[in-house]
Structures are given as C-alpha cells and as structure tokens.
Design a protein around this motif. Structure first.
Motif, mmCIF file in Angstrom:
data_model
loop_
_atom_site.group_PDB
_atom_site.id
_atom_site.type_symbol
_atom_site.label_atom_id
_atom_site.label_comp_id
_atom_site.label_asym_id
_atom_site.label_seq_id
_atom_site.Cartn_x
_atom_site.Cartn_y
_atom_site.Cartn_z
ATOM 1 N N ILE A 183 0.854 -1.193 0.000
ATOM 2 C CA ILE A 183 0.000 0.000 0.000
ATOM 3 C C ILE A 183 0.886 1.238 0.000
ATOM 4 C CG2 ILE A 183 -1.772 1.271 1.295
ATOM 5 C CD1 ILE A 183 -2.061 -1.823 2.543
ATOM 6 N N HIS A 184 0.689 2.075 -1.018
ATOM 7 C CA HIS A 184 1.471 3.315 -1.110
ATOM 8 C C HIS A 184 0.497 4.457 -1.375
ATOM 9 C CE1 HIS A 184 4.502 6.176 -1.788
ATOM 10 N NE2 HIS A 184 4.508 6.146 -3.104
ATOM 11 N N ARG A 185 0.758 5.576 -0.721
ATOM 12 C CA ARG A 185 -0.241 6.655 -0.800
ATOM 13 C C ARG A 185 -0.272 7.359 -2.157
ATOM 14 N NH1 ARG A 185 3.058 11.440 1.245
ATOM 15 N NH2 ARG A 185 5.054 10.402 1.327
ATOM 16 N N ARG A 186 0.711 7.112 -3.012
ATOM 17 C CA ARG A 186 0.700 7.707 -4.357
ATOM 18 C C ARG A 186 0.875 6.610 -5.409
ATOM 19 N NH1 ARG A 186 3.743 12.150 -2.117
ATOM 20 N NH2 ARG A 186 5.700 11.068 -2.439
ATOM 21 N N ALA A 187 0.663 6.978 -6.657
ATOM 22 C CA ALA A 187 0.865 5.991 -7.722
ATOM 23 C C ALA A 187 2.344 5.916 -8.103
ATOM 24 C CB ALA A 187 0.022 6.367 -8.941
ATOM 25 N N GLU A 188 3.106 7.004 -7.837
ATOM 26 C CA GLU A 188 4.529 7.017 -8.189
ATOM 27 C C GLU A 188 5.339 6.521 -6.983
ATOM 28 O OE1 GLU A 188 2.831 10.114 -8.013
ATOM 29 O OE2 GLU A 188 1.973 9.641 -9.975
ATOM 30 N N TYR A 189 6.399 5.768 -7.300
ATOM 31 C CA TYR A 189 7.263 5.229 -6.244
ATOM 32 C C TYR A 189 8.588 5.981 -6.218
ATOM 33 C CZ TYR A 189 3.940 1.530 -5.515
ATOM 34 O OH TYR A 189 2.793 0.854 -5.196
ATOM 35 N N ILE A 211 -2.146 -1.536 -3.752
ATOM 36 C CA ILE A 211 -3.211 -0.537 -3.598
ATOM 37 C C ILE A 211 -2.546 0.833 -3.441
ATOM 38 C CG2 ILE A 211 -5.265 0.173 -2.305
ATOM 39 C CD1 ILE A 211 -5.398 -2.544 -1.009
ATOM 40 N N ASN A 212 -3.027 1.816 -4.178
ATOM 41 C CA ASN A 212 -2.562 3.187 -3.972
ATOM 42 C C ASN A 212 -3.618 3.903 -3.148
ATOM 43 O OD1 ASN A 212 -1.295 2.974 -7.264
ATOM 44 N ND2 ASN A 212 -0.080 3.032 -5.403
ATOM 45 N N GLY A 213 -3.267 4.172 -1.914
ATOM 46 C CA GLY A 213 -4.240 4.813 -1.023
ATOM 47 C C GLY A 213 -3.682 4.931 0.391
ATOM 48 N N ASP A 234 -8.918 6.827 -5.529
ATOM 49 C CA ASP A 234 -10.190 7.226 -6.158
ATOM 50 C C ASP A 234 -11.371 7.099 -5.191
ATOM 51 O OD1 ASP A 234 -10.007 4.533 -6.202
ATOM 52 O OD2 ASP A 234 -10.089 4.297 -8.389
ATOM 53 N N GLY A 235 -11.071 7.055 -3.884
ATOM 54 C CA GLY A 235 -12.129 7.179 -2.874
ATOM 55 C C GLY A 235 -12.838 5.893 -2.494
ATOM 56 N N LYS A 236 -12.388 4.739 -3.047
ATOM 57 C CA LYS A 236 -13.035 3.466 -2.657
ATOM 58 C C LYS A 236 -12.451 2.997 -1.328
ATOM 59 C CE LYS A 236 -13.825 1.717 -7.305
ATOM 60 N NZ LYS A 236 -12.704 1.811 -8.222
#
Ligand SMILES: Cc1cc2nc3c(=O)[nH]c(=O)nc-3n(C[C@H](O)[C@H](O)[C@H](O)COP(=O)(O)OP(=O)(O)OC[C@H]3O[C@@H](n4cnc5c(N)ncnc54)[C@H](O)[C@@H]3O)c2cc1C
Length: 343
Positions: A183-189, A211-213, A234-236
């Motif tokens: 799980i990473h809070r952004r899509a970029e690493y 999961i990005n979130g 995306d808020g899911k």
C-alpha cells in the motif's frame, strides 16, 4: 546487554559530518574518542537525506557529493582509530563526580571526562502510524523494521511505503509469505526504478496485491492486528486481511533523549558559548546543527570550526596544567606523529 563500563576521555554523540570532524580535531589534540549514533551508518543528514546531492560550500572543495564528503571524512579520521557504536541511541548522559555516565539503548555504558553533542537535528526515528491504539501492537504485529525475515514465513502481510525499504522488503519477503499487499499513498514510487519494475511484474503475475491509497483504520484480535481499511486514491474503501503490518515511511529526526539531560535548550537546539562551544554543563560541548548561539548558521563549515575550538577547550579541561598550543599540521612533528604521516 553489555555491562562493562567503557572508560574514556571523550564520547561524541552523533556521527554526522560534524561529529566525524570532531574525531579529527580531538585526534590532533591527542584525545581518542568513542562515537555513538542511532543510525547504522555514519554521515548523519548527508548519508540519510541527500547522499547523491552535490555540496558546493565546503572550503577548498568546489564540488562534492554528500556521501563522498562522508567517505572522505572517514578516511581523514582513520589515523585516530575512534571506536564507533552504531545503531545505538544515547539515552542517558548524567554527571558523576567530574565525569559523565552515558548509557545507550543497547546497554553500552561509558564513563567519560568530556561529551561532545553532535546530534544535529536529533536522532533519526522511523515515521510511525498515527491510528489510535496501534502503538500497542508495535514489534508484535506492527513493525517499522525487520529483524528476522523468517518471522513472516507463511503469513499474510501488508507492507506500507513507496521507497527503497518498502520495495526491497516486498521483493525479499514475497516468495515466503502467504499473501502480500503493498500500500502506497501515491501511484509514483520513490524507490529504484529496477525495484519498481520487479514489483510491478509481481503485481501483473498476481503474486502481490498493490493498492494506492491511505490506511484509515485497522482491526485487531487476541493475536494482534488482523486487518486494515484502505481508502484508495479514487475514494473506494478496501478491507485487507493481514497478520502483520510492515511500515516503511522513512526516518524523521527527533531531538529525543537529548532534551532530558538538563541542558539549557533553545527550542530544539542547545545554547553554547562561542569560545568553547560548551553548554551550561561544563565538560559537555555541543557542535554542528544541534547548537545555538547568536548568528548561528546550520552549515557544515560552521560545525567544522566549532569542532576545532571545542577540541582545544576539551584539551585544557583534560590537562588544565598544560596550555593547548596551536600547531600547524603542515609543519608540526607532533601533528605528523598523531596523524601517522611521514614528511
Ligand atoms: C537536503 C539538504 C541539503 C543540505 N545541503 C547543505 C550544503 O550544501 N552545505 C551545508 O553546509 N549544509 C547543507 N545541509 C545541512 C547539513 O547537512 C547539516 O548542517 C549537517 O548535516 C549537520 O551536521 P551534524 O553532524 O551537526 O548533524 P547531522 O548530520 O544531523 O547528524 C547528527 C547525527 O546524530 C545522531 N543522533 C542524534 N541524537 C542522537 C542520540 N541521542 N544518540 C545517538 N545518535 C544521535 C543522528 O542519528 C545523526 O546521525 C543540507 C541539509 C539538507 C537536509
């Protein structure tokens, strides 16, 4: 736990660039030092925060990468054979007659005549999760570092983070765990591109779940953490089952125990004079980013100057009957002897 007390003339708290140069200046005065740092590597901010960035304001060196500066300092101080105690945080510094008792988080104890605080902006600690009650699970089902990878064999785990540590552990642990969610809070690493590619290939192959979130909640049972709730970009909302949560959000500096040693503090710094760079406790000096005096600038070159004057002051404290004369490294046979050079 190491119970034998190490008796010494000098202990340096912090192996950042200024702590390392303190070894050099003490060495020129004939004083051997022990150096303690909570990090497992030397170099402080230079090594931890910007090893690959160029520094342009070290006198006489037009350009140097931060890690190269640290490497050069290690080479420069080699003749003085300082003893390093890395991965140990200094927890206690207390006066004892005309000396100081020091104790580290690993139980190493010193009895020293002088102390040099070179703690910079504090000791680097893992950035922690802030969900209510989660601290109680630390080192049981919540981990900020991996001591023994075998502990996760056959388990379902979740790894949080997007830097090299998170990705390295994803790649290392994936073959032996039952399931792994990253799980990473952004899509970029932020990690090395090669590691990102390997991780993405495992996602493609269905071997890990990415999961990005943001983790917004957790569940626990008698065995510890049993799952987390993740709110995606995306808020899911996704529920992830896991028996262990491994968090690699990097390290942040904290003044930590230094605040508890009876020193005259100025916010997160320690007040010193500008003759000896001594604190309100005689025999404890503070150099580099940790100290404060009117006009202080948090620059490496300031810390180098402070280290030189603190070393002269310490010499006079250790040998009050002798004057610590200034000697040039170019011409002084004594300096050459201490440096181990032949001219
Ligand atoms: C991105 C960036 C770029 C920079 N560029 C420049 C530049 O171009 N030129 C320049 O002059 N400066 C620059 N700086 C500032 C420079 O890095 C600092 O001034 C310098 O690192 C201070 O050195 P220091 O040895 O005092 O402390 P630090 O480098 O902070 O090292 C302190 C060490 O003490 C350890 N420590 C603290 N408390 C304890 C404890 N209780 N027990 C054990 N260990 C402890 C810490 O783990 C750490 O390793 C830059 C800083 C950053 C972040």
């Amino acid at each position: 736990m190491n119970s034998e007390v190490i008796k010494t003339d000098a202990v340096i708290v912090g192996a950042g660039p200024c702590g390392l140069f303190q070894v050099f200046e003490l060495g020129l005065q004939g004083i051997k030092a022990h150096v303690v740092d909570s990090m497992r590597v030397v170099g402080g901010q230079c090594a931890e925060l910007y090893p690959d960035k160029p520094i342009y304001d070290i006198p006489g060196i037009p350009f140097i990468l931060a890690q190269a500066l640290v490497d050069n300092l290690m080479e420069q101080i080699a003749p003085f054979e300082a003893e390093f105690h890395l991965g140990e945080e200094v927890m206690v510094v207390k006066p004892s007659d005309d000396r100081f008792e020091i104790e580290t988080s690993a139980g190493t104890r010193f009895l020293t005549k002088t102390v040099f605080l070179a703690g910079g902006v504090g000791s680097f600690q893992p950035r922690k999760m802030r969900l209510e009650g989660i601290d109680a699970h630390e080192d049981k089902s919540l981990f900020y570092k991996v001591r023994d990878p075998r502990a996760f064999q056959g388990k379902s785990i979740a790894i949080l983070g997007g830097g090299d540590s998170a990705l390295d552990w994803v790649l290392e642990l994936q073959p032996s765990v039952r399931s792994l969610t990253l799980i990473h809070r952004r899509a970029e690493y932020r990690g090395a591109p090669a590691s990102v590619d390997k991780m993405k290939a495992l996602v493609e192959a269905g071997k890990i779940h990415e999961i990005n979130g943001k983790v917004t909640d957790y569940r626990a049972n008698d065995d510890g953490i049993s799952g987390i709730t993740v709110t995606t970009l995306d808020g899911k909302v996704e529920e992830v089952d896991c028996e262990a949560l491994l968090v690699f959000w990097g390290l942040a500096p904290k003044l930590g125990p230094i605040a508890e040693w009876g020193l005259d503090l100025n916010r997160k710094t320690v007040n010193v004079d500008t003759e000896k760079f001594e604190t309100n406790i005689p025999g404890i000096y503070a150099i580099g980013d940790i100290n404060y005096y009117p006009g202080k600038k948090k620059l490496i070159l300031s810390g180098f100057h402070e280290a030189a004057l603190a070393a002269f002051a310490a010499k006079e404290r250790l040998e009050p009957d002798k004057k610590a004369h200034l000697q040039y490294t170019t011409t002084s046979p004594l300096m050459h002897k201490r440096l181990g050079v032949e001219v």
